[in-house]
Design a protein around this motif. Structure first.
Motif, PDB file in Angstrom:
ATOM      1  N   LEU A  84       0.839  -1.196   0.000  1.00  0.00           N
ATOM      2  CA  LEU A  84       0.000   0.000   0.000  1.00  0.00           C
ATOM      3  C   LEU A  84       0.873   1.244   0.000  1.00  0.00           C
ATOM      4  N   ASN A  85       0.534   2.206  -0.880  1.00  0.00           N
ATOM      5  CA  ASN A  85       1.278   3.470  -0.925  1.00  0.00           C
ATOM      6  C   ASN A  85       0.863   4.396   0.209  1.00  0.00           C
ATOM      7  N   GLU A  86      -0.443   4.670   0.271  1.00  0.00           N
ATOM      8  CA  GLU A  86      -0.973   5.559   1.293  1.00  0.00           C
ATOM      9  C   GLU A  86      -2.219   4.931   1.897  1.00  0.00           C
ATOM     10  N   TYR A  87      -2.353   5.051   3.209  1.00  0.00           N
ATOM     11  CA  TYR A  87      -3.527   4.528   3.890  1.00  0.00           C
ATOM     12  C   TYR A  87      -3.602   5.152   5.291  1.00  0.00           C
ATOM     13  N   PHE A  88      -4.750   4.990   5.943  1.00  0.00           N
ATOM     14  CA  PHE A  88      -4.862   5.325   7.363  1.00  0.00           C
ATOM     15  C   PHE A  88      -5.872   4.380   8.011  1.00  0.00           C
ATOM     16  N   ILE A  89      -5.717   4.216   9.318  1.00  0.00           N
ATOM     17  CA  ILE A  89      -6.663   3.428  10.106  1.00  0.00           C
ATOM     18  C   ILE A  89      -7.063   4.269  11.313  1.00  0.00           C
ATOM     19  N   LEU A  90      -8.340   4.670  11.364  1.00  0.00           N
ATOM     20  CA  LEU A  90      -8.881   5.400  12.510  1.00  0.00           C
ATOM     21  C   LEU A  90      -9.643   4.394  13.374  1.00  0.00           C
ATOM     22  N   TYR A  91      -9.089   4.080  14.533  1.00  0.00           N
ATOM     23  CA  TYR A  91      -9.608   3.008  15.394  1.00  0.00           C
ATOM     24  C   TYR A  91      -9.804   3.565  16.797  1.00  0.00           C
ATOM     25  N   ARG A  92     -11.068   3.767  17.200  1.00  0.00           N
ATOM     26  CA  ARG A  92     -11.393   4.363  18.511  1.00  0.00           C
ATOM     27  C   ARG A  92     -12.431   3.486  19.224  1.00  0.00           C
ATOM     28  N   PRO A  93     -11.985   2.518  20.016  1.00  0.00           N
ATOM     29  CA  PRO A  93     -12.952   1.711  20.779  1.00  0.00           C
ATOM     30  C   PRO A  93     -13.701   2.578  21.789  1.00  0.00           C
ATOM     31  N   LYS A  94     -14.989   2.250  21.998  1.00  0.00           N
ATOM     32  CA  LYS A  94     -15.769   2.958  23.026  1.00  0.00           C
ATOM     33  C   LYS A  94     -15.274   2.591  24.420  1.00  0.00           C
ATOM     34  N   ASP A  95     -14.993   1.300  24.621  1.00  0.00           N
ATOM     35  CA  ASP A  95     -14.502   0.816  25.905  1.00  0.00           C
ATOM     36  C   ASP A  95     -13.053   0.369  25.736  1.00  0.00           C
ATOM     37  N   ILE A  96     -12.554  -0.375  26.718  1.00  0.00           N
ATOM     38  CA  ILE A  96     -11.160  -0.812  26.668  1.00  0.00           C
ATOM     39  C   ILE A  96     -10.942  -1.738  25.479  1.00  0.00           C
ATOM     40  N   VAL A  97     -11.856  -2.710  25.300  1.00  0.00           N
ATOM     41  CA  VAL A  97     -11.786  -3.598  24.139  1.00  0.00           C
ATOM     42  C   VAL A  97     -12.906  -3.218  23.178  1.00  0.00           C
ATOM     43  N   SER A  98     -12.807  -3.700  21.938  1.00  0.00           N
ATOM     44  CA  SER A  98     -13.680  -3.204  20.876  1.00  0.00           C
ATOM     45  C   SER A  98     -14.411  -4.354  20.181  1.00  0.00           C
ATOM     46  N   GLY A  99     -15.617  -4.039  19.693  1.00  0.00           N
ATOM     47  CA  GLY A  99     -16.352  -4.974  18.848  1.00  0.00           C
ATOM     48  C   GLY A  99     -16.093  -4.748  17.373  1.00  0.00           C
ATOM     49  N   ASP A 100     -15.406  -3.651  17.014  1.00  0.00           N
ATOM     50  CA  ASP A 100     -14.975  -3.412  15.632  1.00  0.00           C
ATOM     51  C   ASP A 100     -13.576  -3.989  15.453  1.00  0.00           C
ATOM     52  N   PHE A 101     -13.298  -4.548  14.264  1.00  0.00           N
ATOM     53  CA  PHE A 101     -11.943  -5.012  14.011  1.00  0.00           C
ATOM     54  C   PHE A 101     -11.622  -4.890  12.523  1.00  0.00           C
ATOM     55  N   PHE A 102     -10.324  -4.799  12.226  1.00  0.00           N
ATOM     56  CA  PHE A 102      -9.859  -4.819  10.844  1.00  0.00           C
ATOM     57  C   PHE A 102      -8.892  -5.984  10.695  1.00  0.00           C
ATOM     58  N   TRP A 103      -8.824  -6.518   9.475  1.00  0.00           N
ATOM     59  CA  TRP A 103      -8.026  -7.723   9.225  1.00  0.00           C
ATOM     60  C   TRP A 103      -7.490  -7.647   7.808  1.00  0.00           C
ATOM     61  N   GLU A 104      -6.307  -8.210   7.570  1.00  0.00           N
ATOM     62  CA  GLU A 104      -5.751  -8.217   6.222  1.00  0.00           C
ATOM     63  C   GLU A 104      -4.758  -9.358   6.073  1.00  0.00           C
ATOM     64  N   THR A 105      -4.563  -9.749   4.812  1.00  0.00           N
ATOM     65  CA  THR A 105      -3.533 -10.733   4.473  1.00  0.00           C
ATOM     66  C   THR A 105      -3.157 -10.551   3.015  1.00  0.00           C
ATOM     67  N   ILE A 106      -2.077 -11.196   2.590  1.00  0.00           N
ATOM     68  CA  ILE A 106      -1.591 -11.112   1.210  1.00  0.00           C
ATOM     69  C   ILE A 106      -1.610 -12.513   0.609  1.00  0.00           C
ATOM     70  N   LYS A 107      -2.215 -12.620  -0.585  1.00  0.00           N
ATOM     71  CA  LYS A 107      -2.233 -13.876  -1.328  1.00  0.00           C
ATOM     72  C   LYS A 107      -1.729 -13.576  -2.746  1.00  0.00           C
ATOM     73  N   GLY A 108      -0.466 -13.864  -3.007  1.00  0.00           N
ATOM     74  CA  GLY A 108       0.103 -13.584  -4.328  1.00  0.00           C
ATOM     75  C   GLY A 108       0.183 -12.098  -4.579  1.00  0.00           C
ATOM     76  N   ASN A 109      -0.488 -11.648  -5.673  1.00  0.00           N
ATOM     77  CA  ASN A 109      -0.522 -10.221  -6.014  1.00  0.00           C
ATOM     78  C   ASN A 109      -1.681  -9.483  -5.340  1.00  0.00           C
ATOM     79  N   LYS A 110      -2.442 -10.210  -4.512  1.00  0.00           N
ATOM     80  CA  LYS A 110      -3.649  -9.621  -3.922  1.00  0.00           C
ATOM     81  C   LYS A 110      -3.432  -9.287  -2.453  1.00  0.00           C
ATOM     82  N   LYS A 111      -4.022  -8.180  -2.067  1.00  0.00           N
ATOM     83  CA  LYS A 111      -4.118  -7.835  -0.648  1.00  0.00           C
ATOM     84  C   LYS A 111      -5.592  -7.874  -0.282  1.00  0.00           C
ATOM     85  N   ILE A 112      -5.944  -8.694   0.705  1.00  0.00           N
ATOM     86  CA  ILE A 112      -7.331  -8.878   1.125  1.00  0.00           C
ATOM     87  C   ILE A 112      -7.510  -8.159   2.461  1.00  0.00           C
TER      88      ILE A 112
END
Length: 641
Positions: free
Chosen positions: A419-447
């Motif tokens: 990735l050239n440019e990106y941002f992740i804005l992650y603000r849990p309401k409490d200490i732990v969060s029910g929102d999550f982000f996930w990624e992996t690379i498969k060959g030429n693909k980023k999922i």
């Protein structure tokens, strides 16, 4: 191949052979197992029972009709010929030099080629059919070209085997990591369940403590009110006591006056009695004088005048007597009034004494209530301290759970790959969060996935752990790359894990998710979504890539997720977000921020770098929220192509 070659060779002593034995010289048993399978199927060769044996060393070779060897670096042929010399044994080899063996073959482009050394066959008392011999390679140059190519293929095969071993090792490591994740997941599940149970217990205890505190406050108010009443009554008693004392003093004064008046009256009565005696004496004297008559006639006028005076005095005395009687009656009336007042005062005093006893009893009751309140307050304080301790333990557990959740989320260094440019804005309401982000690379693909689980805090974090674990299993372990197929499998795992059956009243926990892949070789984006859309901005125009209107959980509509494909161009900006930002209340009217305003914000900040966009979004969120509480977890991921 070995079985077929053995069929085309003739042994001069075939009639003496009872069991046809093929020996495999190799410390790798793959060829041996293949031949055993052939023997189990064919059972006979040249009308003789077929048997397969395995030799690890050249010196072990004996009682065989055929020997197969295929590792030139481990088994020199001259040593093998020394062992089988004069024993009518056919030597078949693979990948050795031209005419070095009796029959030697190589594999070229998945085809087997062989050469035959007629001299060595004749020396061993063996021969081959002309048809079979005609298929052999006669030129050493042709053989060398095949062997060279085969050597390259062998090297490639070894490379492939090495890569396979590396892949298997990586798979083993992945399996081991998966086991660790599963163990951590089980521990976290148990921890979350304990936390939820403890939270419920603490909530009930807190509710009970609040009720007790309210009761204590009410009792304290009653005590204060009773104290005020007692003080008021004590003041009234003091006032009445003062009045009673004054009345007692007045009575004593009046009694003193009555005593003085009685003394004067007695003195006056004594004087009157004395005057009466004198009067009686005068009467006797007068009678005596009257009896004399004549003798006292000369003094008649004097005596008459004295008698007149005496009568006047007697009248005065009688008047004084009557006056004293009247005064005596008045004194008796005053005495009766004083007696009545004294009785009334004594009755009032008795009432005050009874009331004082009641007040003393109330004081004792108040003291008892105060002691009970203090005891309850001590109990409430102990419970409060226990709740504080339990809260600390729960908070420490949740903080530890946050460390586990943070460790499972993709690391910054790994996320920025490709990735050239990106941002992740992650603000849990409490200490732990029910929102999550996930990624992996498969060959030429980023999922990449951006998900919003049911709830927030501990329950939401538990669901996010399930989501991350299943995404790793589906994409990394099962090698599924299409976003729609990933979501279909993820929904199956979630429904099965939560034992969802679609019954009425059943809790339909799950998640909304945006999942997309970017092929950096073809610049193609593939997207599938569950209630979470994807926003694409190109040339200052907003495009919404619609998600399917169904969640990752049991639902009325359980159709397959649809795949959306978009050709990307340089400068495109992609945004995926949960609903926490748009649902935040704030602003002048205390309304929601809304998804439309969020997309407009995306559009207005296109001239900024992705890092500055993150800062801009954080400022916009804080300005909109103001002093309003954050109501949900917030997650926004932005990527510029």
């Amino acid at each position: 191949m070995i079985y077929q070659i053995s069929s085309y060779v003739k042994w001069s002593n075939i009639n003496e052979i009872k069991v046809f034995i093929i020996g495999v010289l190799n410390n790798d048993s793959n060829v041996y197992r293949q031949l055993v399978n052939v023997a189990d199927t064919a059972k006979f060769i040249q009308k003789k029972p077929l048997s397969i044996v395995l030799f690890n060393n050249i010196e072990d070779i004996k009682d065989v009709q055929v020997v197969f060897v295929y590792k030139p670096e481990s088994y020199p042929l001259n040593k093998i010929f020394d062992v089988i010399k004069g024993k009518k044994v056919l030597l078949i080899s693979e990948n050795y030099g031209f005419h070095q063996s009796m029959i030697n073959f190589i594999v070229y482009k998945n085809e087997k080629h062989f050469d035959i050394n007629d001299k060595r066959l004749i020396d061993a008392g063996l021969s081959v059919s002309q048809t079979f011999a005609a298929l052999s390679i006669k030129s050493e140059s042709v053989w060398n070209s095949y062997q060279k190519t085969d050597s390259m293929l062998v090297q490639e095969k070894l490379l492939v085997e090495s890569q396979k071993q590396l892949i298997n090792k990586q798979k083993s490591e992945i399996d081991e990591q998966q086991k660790k994740i599963n163990t951590q997941k089980e521990e976290l599940t148990k921890l979350f369940k304990d936390i939820i149970t403890t939270q419920k217990t603490l909530a009930e205890k807190q509710k009970l403590v609040n009720i007790q505190i309210q009761s204590i406050k009410q009792q304290e108010k009653e005590i204060v009110k009773q104290k005020e009443e007692v003080n008021k009554q004590q003041a009234e008693i003091t006032k009445q006591t003062e009045i009673l004392d004054n009345q007692k003093k007045a009575i004593i004064t009046q009694e003193d006056k009555i005593g003085a008046q009685k003394k004067v009256l007695n003195e006056q009565l004594a004087k009157i009695e004395q005057q009466r005696l004198i009067m009686y004496l005068f009467i006797v004297v007068i009678l005596m004088v009257s009896g004399l008559g004549y003798f006292i006639y000369r003094n008649y006028r004097i005596k008459k005048q004295a008698n007149k005076l005496l009568q006047e005095k007697n009248v005065k005395i009688q008047a004084q007597h009557d006056e004293l009687l009247v005064k005596n009656v008045e004194i008796m009336q005053q005495k009766e009034e004083i007696t009545s007042q004294r009785d009334e005062i004594e009755k009032h005093r008795d009432d005050l004494v009874v009331k004082n006893v009641e007040i003393t009893k109330q004081k004792e009751e108040i003291t008892t209530q105060r002691d009970e309140i203090e005891k309850q307050r001590d109990i409430a304080t102990t419970q409060r301290d226990h709740i504080i301790k339990q809260n600390k333990l729960i908070t420490d557990s949740i903080v530890y759970a946050k460390r586990i959740q943070t460790a499972i989320l993709p690391m910054e260094d790994f996320f920025k790959q490709m990735l050239n440019e990106y941002f992740i804005l992650y603000r849990p309401k409490d200490i732990v969060s029910g929102d999550f982000f996930w990624e992996t690379i498969k060959g030429n693909k980023k999922i990449i996935a951006v998900a919003d689980c049911t709830g927030h805090g501990v329950p939401g974090a538990f669901m996010s752990m399930l989501g991350i674990s299943y995404l790793n299993e589906i994409v990394i372990k099962e090698n599924i790359e299409r976003p729609d197929e990933i979501l279909n499998h993820l929904r199956e795992h979630i429904v099965r894990s939560l034992k969802q059956q679609g019954k009425d009243g059943e809790v339909k926990d799950g998640m909304d998710i945006s999942l997309f892949s970017i092929d950096f070789k073809t610049n193609k984006l593939q997207f599938a979504g569950a209630n979470n859309h994807l926003t694409l901005i190109r040339n200052n125009e907003i495009s919404i890539i619609e998600a399917d209107k169904m969640p990752i959980s049991i639902y009325l509509k359980m159709e397959l997720f649809n795949l959306k494909e978009v050709d990307l161009v340089k400068g495109d900006t992609i945004y995926a977000n949960s609903d926490g930002f748009g649902d935040q209340f704030g602003g002048p009217a205390r309304k929601k921020f809304m998804s439309k305003r969020l997309r407009q914000t995306f559009l207005e900040m296109q001239a900024l770098s992705m890092a500055d966009q993150k800062t801009k979004l954080e400022q916009a969120f804080e300005e909109w929220r103001g002093d309003t509480e954050q109501i949900d977890d917030v997650l926004v991921v932005g990527i510029r192509i």
